[in-house]
Design a protein around this motif. Structure first.
Motif, PDB file in Angstrom:
ATOM      1  N   PHE A 175      17.499 -10.340 -14.752  1.00  0.00           N
ATOM      2  CA  PHE A 175      18.319 -11.378 -14.049  1.00  0.00           C
ATOM      3  C   PHE A 175      19.474 -10.811 -13.229  1.00  0.00           C
ATOM      4  CE2 PHE A 175      20.326  -9.787 -18.028  1.00  0.00           C
ATOM      5  CZ  PHE A 175      21.501  -9.650 -17.880  1.00  0.00           C
ATOM      6  N   CYS A 176      19.349  -9.549 -12.937  1.00  0.00           N
ATOM      7  CA  CYS A 176      20.599  -9.040 -12.212  1.00  0.00           C
ATOM      8  C   CYS A 176      20.130  -8.591 -10.985  1.00  0.00           C
ATOM      9  CB  CYS A 176      21.188  -7.856 -12.987  1.00  0.00           C
ATOM     10  SG  CYS A 176      21.984  -7.987 -14.522  1.00  0.00           S
ATOM     11  N   THR A 177      18.928  -9.094 -10.618  1.00  0.00           N
ATOM     12  CA  THR A 177      18.292  -8.874  -8.991  1.00  0.00           C
ATOM     13  C   THR A 177      18.002 -10.336  -8.389  1.00  0.00           C
ATOM     14  OG1 THR A 177      16.113  -8.908 -10.249  1.00  0.00           O
ATOM     15  CG2 THR A 177      17.213  -6.814  -9.920  1.00  0.00           C
ATOM     16  N   LEU A 178      18.404 -11.551  -8.921  1.00  0.00           N
ATOM     17  CA  LEU A 178      17.969 -12.666  -8.344  1.00  0.00           C
ATOM     18  C   LEU A 178      18.972 -12.999  -7.177  1.00  0.00           C
ATOM     19  CD1 LEU A 178      17.439 -14.795 -11.788  1.00  0.00           C
ATOM     20  CD2 LEU A 178      15.739 -14.047  -9.894  1.00  0.00           C
ATOM     21  N   GLY A 179      20.391 -13.037  -7.401  1.00  0.00           N
ATOM     22  CA  GLY A 179      21.250 -13.521  -6.344  1.00  0.00           C
ATOM     23  C   GLY A 179      21.259 -14.775  -6.186  1.00  0.00           C
ATOM     24  N   LYS A 180      21.565 -15.275  -4.899  1.00  0.00           N
ATOM     25  CA  LYS A 180      21.573 -16.953  -4.648  1.00  0.00           C
ATOM     26  C   LYS A 180      22.726 -17.555  -5.548  1.00  0.00           C
ATOM     27  CE  LYS A 180      17.964 -16.621  -1.755  1.00  0.00           C
ATOM     28  NZ  LYS A 180      18.122 -16.529  -0.162  1.00  0.00           N
ATOM     29  N   ASN A 181      22.399 -18.324  -6.417  1.00  0.00           N
ATOM     30  CA  ASN A 181      23.242 -19.020  -7.291  1.00  0.00           C
ATOM     31  C   ASN A 181      23.477 -18.529  -8.628  1.00  0.00           C
ATOM     32  OD1 ASN A 181      20.655 -19.796  -8.107  1.00  0.00           O
ATOM     33  ND2 ASN A 181      21.455 -21.722  -9.001  1.00  0.00           N
ATOM     34  N   ILE A 182      22.816 -17.225  -8.720  1.00  0.00           N
ATOM     35  CA  ILE A 182      22.950 -16.434 -10.059  1.00  0.00           C
ATOM     36  C   ILE A 182      23.942 -15.407  -9.794  1.00  0.00           C
ATOM     37  CG2 ILE A 182      21.553 -15.361 -11.892  1.00  0.00           C
ATOM     38  CD1 ILE A 182      20.759 -18.373 -11.262  1.00  0.00           C
ATOM     39  N   HIS A 183      25.089 -15.159 -10.598  1.00  0.00           N
ATOM     40  CA  HIS A 183      26.213 -14.053 -10.591  1.00  0.00           C
ATOM     41  C   HIS A 183      26.033 -13.379 -11.746  1.00  0.00           C
ATOM     42  CE1 HIS A 183      27.556 -16.064  -6.822  1.00  0.00           C
ATOM     43  NE2 HIS A 183      27.285 -17.364  -7.471  1.00  0.00           N
ATOM     44  N   THR A 184      25.986 -12.085 -11.995  1.00  0.00           N
ATOM     45  CA  THR A 184      26.101 -11.405 -13.048  1.00  0.00           C
ATOM     46  C   THR A 184      27.168 -10.322 -13.222  1.00  0.00           C
ATOM     47  OG1 THR A 184      24.300  -9.864 -11.968  1.00  0.00           O
ATOM     48  CG2 THR A 184      23.526 -11.732 -13.423  1.00  0.00           C
ATOM     49  N   ILE A 185      27.906 -10.275 -14.225  1.00  0.00           N
ATOM     50  CA  ILE A 185      28.994  -9.511 -14.497  1.00  0.00           C
ATOM     51  C   ILE A 185      28.748  -8.389 -15.700  1.00  0.00           C
ATOM     52  CG2 ILE A 185      31.786  -9.269 -14.986  1.00  0.00           C
ATOM     53  CD1 ILE A 185      31.779 -12.019 -13.801  1.00  0.00           C
ATOM     54  N   ALA A 186      28.607  -7.065 -15.479  1.00  0.00           N
ATOM     55  CA  ALA A 186      28.633  -5.976 -16.356  1.00  0.00           C
ATOM     56  C   ALA A 186      30.112  -5.856 -17.114  1.00  0.00           C
ATOM     57  CB  ALA A 186      27.986  -4.907 -15.892  1.00  0.00           C
ATOM     58  N   ILE A 187      30.200  -6.135 -18.337  1.00  0.00           N
ATOM     59  CA  ILE A 187      31.445  -6.074 -18.922  1.00  0.00           C
ATOM     60  C   ILE A 187      31.657  -4.834 -19.884  1.00  0.00           C
ATOM     61  CG2 ILE A 187      33.050  -7.244 -20.562  1.00  0.00           C
ATOM     62  CD1 ILE A 187      33.081  -8.776 -17.975  1.00  0.00           C
ATOM     63  N   ASN A 188      32.703  -4.151 -19.545  1.00  0.00           N
ATOM     64  CA  ASN A 188      32.646  -2.793 -19.992  1.00  0.00           C
ATOM     65  C   ASN A 188      33.239  -3.120 -21.522  1.00  0.00           C
ATOM     66  OD1 ASN A 188      32.147  -0.537 -17.945  1.00  0.00           O
ATOM     67  ND2 ASN A 188      34.093  -1.557 -17.112  1.00  0.00           N
ATOM     68  N   LYS A 227      17.199  -4.288  -6.299  1.00  0.00           N
ATOM     69  CA  LYS A 227      18.792  -3.922  -6.340  1.00  0.00           C
ATOM     70  C   LYS A 227      19.377  -4.633  -7.335  1.00  0.00           C
ATOM     71  CE  LYS A 227      22.887  -3.174  -3.964  1.00  0.00           C
ATOM     72  NZ  LYS A 227      23.652  -3.418  -2.583  1.00  0.00           N
ATOM     73  N   ASN A 228      20.110  -3.890  -8.253  1.00  0.00           N
ATOM     74  CA  ASN A 228      21.017  -4.618  -9.212  1.00  0.00           C
ATOM     75  C   ASN A 228      22.271  -5.289  -8.585  1.00  0.00           C
ATOM     76  OD1 ASN A 228      22.850  -5.303 -11.125  1.00  0.00           O
ATOM     77  ND2 ASN A 228      21.935  -3.921 -12.745  1.00  0.00           N
ATOM     78  N   LEU A 229      22.545  -6.471  -8.822  1.00  0.00           N
ATOM     79  CA  LEU A 229      23.671  -6.952  -8.068  1.00  0.00           C
ATOM     80  C   LEU A 229      24.829  -7.205  -8.807  1.00  0.00           C
ATOM     81  CD1 LEU A 229      21.144  -9.760  -5.945  1.00  0.00           C
ATOM     82  CD2 LEU A 229      21.951  -7.575  -5.070  1.00  0.00           C
ATOM     83  N   SER A 230      24.838  -6.798  -9.867  1.00  0.00           N
ATOM     84  CA  SER A 230      25.923  -7.194 -10.747  1.00  0.00           C
ATOM     85  C   SER A 230      27.287  -6.577 -10.473  1.00  0.00           C
ATOM     86  CB  SER A 230      25.776  -6.541 -12.111  1.00  0.00           C
ATOM     87  OG  SER A 230      24.731  -7.164 -12.980  1.00  0.00           O
ATOM     88  N   HIS A 231      28.292  -7.264 -10.756  1.00  0.00           N
ATOM     89  CA  HIS A 231      29.685  -6.960 -10.405  1.00  0.00           C
ATOM     90  C   HIS A 231      30.114  -6.021 -11.842  1.00  0.00           C
ATOM     91  CE1 HIS A 231      30.229  -9.468  -7.044  1.00  0.00           C
ATOM     92  NE2 HIS A 231      29.381 -10.402  -7.604  1.00  0.00           N
ATOM     93  N   GLN A 232      31.199  -5.376 -11.831  1.00  0.00           N
ATOM     94  CA  GLN A 232      31.652  -4.656 -13.094  1.00  0.00           C
ATOM     95  C   GLN A 232      32.844  -5.131 -13.319  1.00  0.00           C
ATOM     96  OE1 GLN A 232      30.571  -0.651 -13.622  1.00  0.00           O
ATOM     97  NE2 GLN A 232      28.923  -0.629 -12.493  1.00  0.00           N
TER      98      GLN A 232
END
Length: 430
Positions: A172-185, A409-414
């Motif tokens: 799910f972290c490689t889709l982009g477009k309307n999908i936004h992912t955030i890795a929380i510490n 590519k993993n598109l996640s924010h941190q």
């Protein structure tokens, strides 16, 4: 169908508003005001139906006249357009109900895809909706793929950094477009708390059209009822009054759906709530004291939850049906015993991942000779390839849905578990 807020019973909404709101006032969960019950004859007729027609009929009792039956069937067919659940025999009177044959190889495809279809049916033209959800593993992929490329629906998924498998992340972290992912510490509970804070912010909710796709959303929960009826249809008639179901539990949505299925008339003898070292519920049922510990990372990461959001619904259904909560069996399993159970299943010719192995272990321990035991297979073993291959000393071929994503590519924010930073992201970055 009216639903009421468990924290403010005066708040009542219909199905449409319940799925739009996600949570009610005071972050209360919605629960059906009326629980229908099928007669023995009606149940027999249901069991004879195919999966789509049966599921449509069951769901229509909760949705009522808010969507025409013909349209509902089209939406159900589109939502469940993948291989239906499979019953796999493990040993005498013990079987696994495999629920992982959907596009993201997890049981959560059922609820996420049904919710997406319901929201797409009712969403106002040109209006913007933001789906905010937290995942401990499989929810993220199911939600992301269910809503991927849907017009004017944006999805933001929070997950605990380093606490889900790399293959789960790739889905799910490689889709982009309307999908936004955030890795929380932080932990999954930190992610859930950020979601709750967001829903408490009136300005934020209104400005971005906030909704949740966690199992707290009633549409996901109702969709899961359907595969318990499918299991009943697959189990030989002679065992229909002896069924014991063991469920690997994290947020307890799967158990809640099973309990609702029982209230509808399925003669399920008993349920077992199987947990890992995050044992809030087993301890609560034994002592009556609610005392969540800090979340522990385990092999069964999707169950690494110390404060299960759906527990109030479990308590509510026991109260409504006048069932004794003490009849619910719940135990925890350590990683060491999880590994032993995976190896035991493998010797019997079945390759299991950690979550199902936990459910199997507690089921086997608590079954009587006359019981028909069913444990839920909630995720494909390939989603935990490294773990499973190391424990079982074997090789697992990746299904195409995973193989095609491993090099993307993993598109996640941190982000730290900081609500103000998340709010700023939601208001400015998507």
């Amino acid at each position: 169908m009216k639903l009421y807020n468990l924290k403010d019973n005066s708040e009542e909404v219909n199905f449409l508003n319940a799925i739009k709101k996600g949570l009610g006032k005071k972050q209360g969960l919605f629960f059906p005001k009326y629980l229908p019950k099928f007669s023995a004859r009606a149940l027999d007729d249901l069991i004879k139906m195919d999966f789509i027609n049966r599921s449509t009929h069951i769901l229509s009792h909760f949705i009522s006249d808010e969507i025409p039956l013909k349209d509902l069937k089209k939406k159900v067919k589109k939502a469940f357009s993948f291989t239906k659940p499979k019953l796999v025999s493990i040993k005498k009177n013990i079987s696994c109900l495999e629920l992982f044959h959907g596009p993201t190889l997890a049981f959560k495809d059922f609820g996420a895809r049904f919710m997406a279809q319901m929201l797409s049916h009712w969403k106002e033209k040109n209006s913007i909706m933001t789906i905010l959800t937290a995942t401990s593993g499989d929810t993220g992929a199911a939600v992301a793929h269910a809503f991927y490329r849907m017009d004017n629906i944006r999805v933001v998924i929070l997950y605990p950094k380093g606490r889900i498998s790399s293959l789960q992340e790739k889905l799910f972290c490689t889709l982009g477009k309307n999908i936004h992912t955030i890795a929380i510490n932080g932990s999954f509970d930190d992610c859930q708390y950020l979601v709750k804070q967001s829903f408490n912010d009136v300005q934020l909710k209104k400005k971005i059209g906030l909704n949740s796709a966690n199992s707290i959303n009633i549409s996901r929960l109702l969709a899961q009822i359907c595969y318990y009826f499918e299991a009943f249809a697959l189990i030989p008639l002679k065992h229909h009054n002896d069924i014991v179901i063991s469920i690997p539990c994290g947020n307890f949505g799967n158990l809640t759906a099973g309990l609702i299925a029982k209230s509808l008339g399925l003669p399920i003898k008993s349920f077992i709530a199987a947990t890992n070292a995050n044992d809030t519920i087993p301890r609560f049922l034994e002592s009556g004291i609610w005392k969540p510990n800090y979340t522990i990372s385990t092999l069964s990461n999707a169950m690494d939850i110390s404060q299960p959001n759906n527990w109030p619904r479990v308590e509510e259904i026991f109260k409504r049906k006048k069932w004794n909560l003490n009849t619910l069996k719940s135990e925890s399993v350590s990683d060491e015993k999880t590994i032993k159970s995976m190896r035991e299943l493998y010797k019997q010719g079945y390759t299991s991942e950690p979550h199902a192995a936990i459910a199997y272990r507690i089921l086997k321990k608590n079954m009587h000779k006359t019981d028909f035991g069913l444990f839920l297979g909630t995720a494909h073993p390939s989603k935990f390839q490294d773990t499973v291959e190391k424990i079982l000393n074997t090789h697992i071929d990746l299904p195409e849905s995973l193989q095609s994503r491993i090099h993307l590519k993993n598109l996640s924010h941190q982000m730290k578990p900081d609500f103000l930073k998340l709010k700023n992201f939601l208001l400015t970055k998507i």
